[in-house]
Design an enzyme around this catalytic site. Sequence first.
Site, PDB file in Angstrom:
ATOM      1  N   ASP A  86     -35.599   0.446  21.776  1.00  9.13           N
ATOM      2  CA  ASP A  86     -34.913   1.666  21.346  1.00  9.13           C
ATOM      3  C   ASP A  86     -33.531   1.344  20.790  1.00  9.13           C
ATOM      4  O   ASP A  86     -32.529   1.949  21.166  1.00  9.13           O
ATOM      5  CB  ASP A  86     -34.804   2.669  22.508  1.00  9.13           C
ATOM      6  CG  ASP A  86     -34.184   3.995  22.093  1.00  9.13           C
ATOM      7  OD1 ASP A  86     -34.178   4.298  20.892  1.00  9.13           O
ATOM      8  OD2 ASP A  86     -33.691   4.720  22.973  1.00  9.13           O
ATOM      9  N   HIS A 116     -28.634   8.867  14.825  1.00  9.07           N
ATOM     10  CA  HIS A 116     -28.423  10.313  15.004  1.00  9.07           C
ATOM     11  C   HIS A 116     -27.903  11.020  13.754  1.00  9.07           C
ATOM     12  O   HIS A 116     -27.231  12.044  13.866  1.00  9.07           O
ATOM     13  CB  HIS A 116     -27.466  10.590  16.173  1.00  9.07           C
ATOM     14  CG  HIS A 116     -28.010  10.164  17.505  1.00  9.07           C
ATOM     15  ND1 HIS A 116     -27.364  10.429  18.676  1.00  9.07           N
ATOM     16  CD2 HIS A 116     -29.137   9.514  17.862  1.00  9.07           C
ATOM     17  CE1 HIS A 116     -28.076   9.940  19.693  1.00  9.07           C
ATOM     18  NE2 HIS A 116     -29.162   9.371  19.221  1.00  9.07           N
ATOM     19  N   HIS A 158     -39.502   5.725  22.377  1.00 10.01           N
ATOM     20  CA  HIS A 158     -39.626   7.178  22.495  1.00 10.01           C
ATOM     21  C   HIS A 158     -40.081   7.822  21.188  1.00 10.01           C
ATOM     22  O   HIS A 158     -39.682   7.421  20.102  1.00 10.01           O
ATOM     23  CB  HIS A 158     -38.368   7.826  23.055  1.00 10.01           C
ATOM     24  CG  HIS A 158     -37.149   7.734  22.188  1.00 10.01           C
ATOM     25  ND1 HIS A 158     -36.894   8.628  21.172  1.00 10.01           N
ATOM     26  CD2 HIS A 158     -36.102   6.868  22.200  1.00 10.01           C
ATOM     27  CE1 HIS A 158     -35.741   8.315  20.602  1.00 10.01           C
ATOM     28  NE2 HIS A 158     -35.238   7.255  21.199  1.00 10.01           N
ATOM     29  N   GLU A 188     -36.577  11.869  24.835  1.00  6.41           N
ATOM     30  CA  GLU A 188     -35.551  10.930  25.292  1.00  6.41           C
ATOM     31  C   GLU A 188     -34.160  11.394  24.883  1.00  6.41           C
ATOM     32  O   GLU A 188     -33.219  11.392  25.674  1.00  6.41           O
ATOM     33  CB  GLU A 188     -35.842   9.527  24.715  1.00  6.41           C
ATOM     34  CG  GLU A 188     -34.922   8.417  25.255  1.00  6.41           C
ATOM     35  CD  GLU A 188     -33.633   8.224  24.468  1.00  6.41           C
ATOM     36  OE1 GLU A 188     -32.726   7.553  24.978  1.00  6.41           O
ATOM     37  OE2 GLU A 188     -33.522   8.765  23.342  1.00  6.41           O
ATOM     38  N   GLU A 189     -34.050  11.788  23.601  1.00  7.38           N
ATOM     39  CA  GLU A 189     -32.720  12.041  23.018  1.00  7.38           C
ATOM     40  C   GLU A 189     -31.921  13.084  23.782  1.00  7.38           C
ATOM     41  O   GLU A 189     -30.693  13.038  23.816  1.00  7.38           O
ATOM     42  CB  GLU A 189     -32.862  12.516  21.564  1.00  7.38           C
ATOM     43  CG  GLU A 189     -33.355  11.443  20.601  1.00  7.38           C
ATOM     44  CD  GLU A 189     -32.386  10.276  20.455  1.00  7.38           C
ATOM     45  OE1 GLU A 189     -31.306  10.295  21.061  1.00  7.38           O
ATOM     46  OE2 GLU A 189     -32.741   9.326  19.736  1.00  7.38           O
ATOM     47  N   ASP A 228     -34.693   5.288  15.178  1.00  8.14           N
ATOM     48  CA  ASP A 228     -34.489   5.878  16.512  1.00  8.14           C
ATOM     49  C   ASP A 228     -35.483   7.019  16.687  1.00  8.14           C
ATOM     50  O   ASP A 228     -35.150   8.163  16.438  1.00  8.14           O
ATOM     51  CB  ASP A 228     -33.040   6.345  16.629  1.00  8.14           C
ATOM     52  CG  ASP A 228     -32.681   6.805  18.034  1.00  8.14           C
ATOM     53  OD1 ASP A 228     -33.463   6.543  18.967  1.00  8.14           O
ATOM     54  OD2 ASP A 228     -31.628   7.434  18.191  1.00  8.14           O
TER      55      ASP A 228
END
Lengths: 459, 459
Positions: free
Chosen positions: B347, B418, B276, B321-322, B288
């Site tokens: 991912d 994140h 992504h 995506e997130e 990520d």
Amino acid sequence: MLRTLAAASLLAAASPLASQTLPDPVKVGGLRDAALDNDHYAWDIVEGLTTEVGPRLAGTEAEARAREWAVKKLTAMGFANVRVEPFDMPVWVRGQESAEIIAPFPQRMVVSALGNSGSTGPAGITGEIVAFDSVDALRAAPDSAVKGKIVFIDHRMVATSDGIGYGQFGAPRRQGPTVASKKGALAIVIRSIGTDHHRNPHTGVQVFSDGATPIPAGALSVPDAEQMVRILKRGQPVTMRLVLVSQNIGTRQSGNVIAEVPGRDPTLPPILVGGHLDSWDQGTGAIDDGAGVAIAAAAAKRIMDAGRPLRTIRVIWFGAEEVGLFGGLDYRARHGKEPHYALIESDFGADRIYRVDSKLGEARRSEAEALGKVLAPIGIVTGKFEEADGSDIGPMLADGLPGITLAQDGTRYFDIHHTPDDTLDKIDPAQLRQNVAAWTAVLGVLSGSIEEPKRPKRR
Amino acid sequence: MLRTLAAASLLAAASPLASQTLPDPVKVGGLRDAALDNDHYAWDIVEGLTTEVGPRLAGTEAEARAREWAVKKLTAMGFANVRVEPFDMPVWVRGQESAEIIAPFPQRMVVSALGNSGSTGPAGITGEIVAFDSVDALRAAPDSAVKGKIVFIDHRMVATSDGIGYGQFGAPRRQGPTVASKKGALAIVIRSIGTDHHRNPHTGVQVFSDGATPIPAGALSVPDAEQMVRILKRGQPVTMRLVLVSQNIGTRQSGNVIAEVPGRDPTLPPILVGGHLDSWDQGTGAIDDGAGVAIAAAAAKRIMDAGRPLRTIRVIWFGAEEVGLFGGLDYRARHGKEPHYALIESDFGADRIYRVDSKLGEARRSEAEALGKVLAPIGIVTGKFEEADGSDIGPMLADGLPGITLAQDGTRYFDIHHTPDDTLDKIDPAQLRQNVAAWTAVLGVLSGSIEEPKRPKRR
């Protein structure tokens, strides 16, 4: 392992030491090993200070709360003559801070103001980046290349066990802002003086000197500095918007907290042991220097628990070290001419001690050697006999007072130093205990024999 | 070492594989080893995306810049049919955020809003903390214990190589805010769903469900959450001031970027490979999922360089995506009924692949086994034949489309996931190349033979 080595070494060391007028090495070894096994005083202090006070920037109300906490704590631990020696100092505080690349690749960066940074004002400033790989390169640049721009210095620090590079690696922080200001720079951002790869910038003090006008001065986190280098490599002009709203809030009070284990002979000069109570404002000052004040006080307490030493042990938790050694200089001004038996400071984290250096003078060579013998069993090598250092005690050592350095492993110290990441979880309780064990052993040797309290006879 | 194993294994594997109608394993092994040795495509993509775009939150102008960058990059690499499939989505953005303990021990904490958090407004809110050690404990509490307070959930995540705990450990983030809201809480702060000890909170999406009113919802960094526990242990009421000024900015456009290596037989179903393109807003989305889009495209490019595959390889860089798999769901809505030869997504960072799972169906068992054989020489173990997963491709796999999982070592993934710390320096180039090698080998097997370009004869 340490235990076996300790036992073997004490047997070997017993006879040569016994020939000196020194404390009983078996007893000192026992105090050392008890600390290694089960000291909880140091953890209790650093856990309490970092939790119940947290960050404690010099000269602020937070540092004042820390002094109150310290007086209460040291009193509760049974120390005598607990007192604060106050002093005044100029205080600088951090405000809002942010950095953003405007062009060519818009994105935020993480920045922290360096101590005594000028302010951009809340609206911030915008300028083109001019990059240098060292302060020397900045110095060598024509003023015209720098004037009206934001200087970026990309000087990489590497980790070493003894922290030897801090002086050299710290030059961009200490000298960069002054040099940039004198060349007419709008502001300066440096790669953090640190060895980690986290988005936590390393602050630290700098002073505008030689009449340089304060300009905004910040540190980018290491990943941001590396990002800046990658962006610059694309060859397009790089524009940054910088907000650093810091301010000088005038003269405030700080102070040194002092407590004692009174010696049996009050005419003898005291042993001064300490660390610094203040911390930078973003972390909770666990490794810098909650650990240091904890180690020094825990070792003194362990001697107190064992009995009454011949010489007084004076515990000092210096104020305002981070921003210019104000506490150390105040103590020196008040007491620096008085005789001291030895000065020792812990201010390099909480990882294991691996080396002992001393500067006790040739007449006390056997005492210095005795330190090496009692420390060897817990993995500490004897270094030099003509050298000792310390931050707050540095000026007094330079004046000629005797001192000892218990050198800690600093390999990961500059990962954390002066960042928001300086928190309790970075302290390894086992290594903290090894520190207390070493300090207890040193105090055991220096104290000039410990008289055990009289106990009621068994019936 | 890997090289020697590779050679030995290829010799051993040559004859059984040759009996199938599968690509030449020696050729595939060569492509794999060339990637392991010298792939630079993946690094080039992730370095470029994270530097020239940086953070790219779904639905924002930053993600739009990422799509432009992607189209330009994939076109320059020689892919065919490069295009964007746009879709609309609701967008939430972060604003100012801070947390502060007001009593009993005043100090700042580091907090980040969770996705779709309500706003405290710029003035913030102040409330007493009520602590729980799990979402279940919060659920079990009477509403009266929670109403008007700030809920704190202290649920600790532990690191595992396969990330198996994310579902379970993520409950406080995914369900906590809804449960707290329905019980009348003023706000909620959770211990970050992460495995590190840095002052960098882990954000992540959550959705207020069951009609729950949005309340401010944030994550404290792990050291701050541990500090909160220590403060609570003192037994006094704990008051926090919380500022989370986030907002929903309405419907905006996102999109999937698609590019192809056209197969010799366009009637055959494509192999879909991707990651992504969007990232959270505080880091630069290196692990990520810059790494994921880079690995997938690099492997496809290496097949393209080697010649023309029988089947089309379709590279997809999913958008959004997130914040809720919007890109994966859009692709599924448009193309989910079309036949696909296999779906594969990367991912989970850029650390080494250690396991291959597949769900190709019993009829393709020999192909699945061939994957295991060509992957074993670079340290990859064959796992299950009935299972594959992936984030964006998850719903289509659940629909029954065939898929493959190349499972990466996730031991340090949730240290960074994140957080602002998700930056390029966290990627190990050698492990990244091992990923590309594995993906190249898999595409070599799946592609159904690669026809080398005709070269002019030597004279």
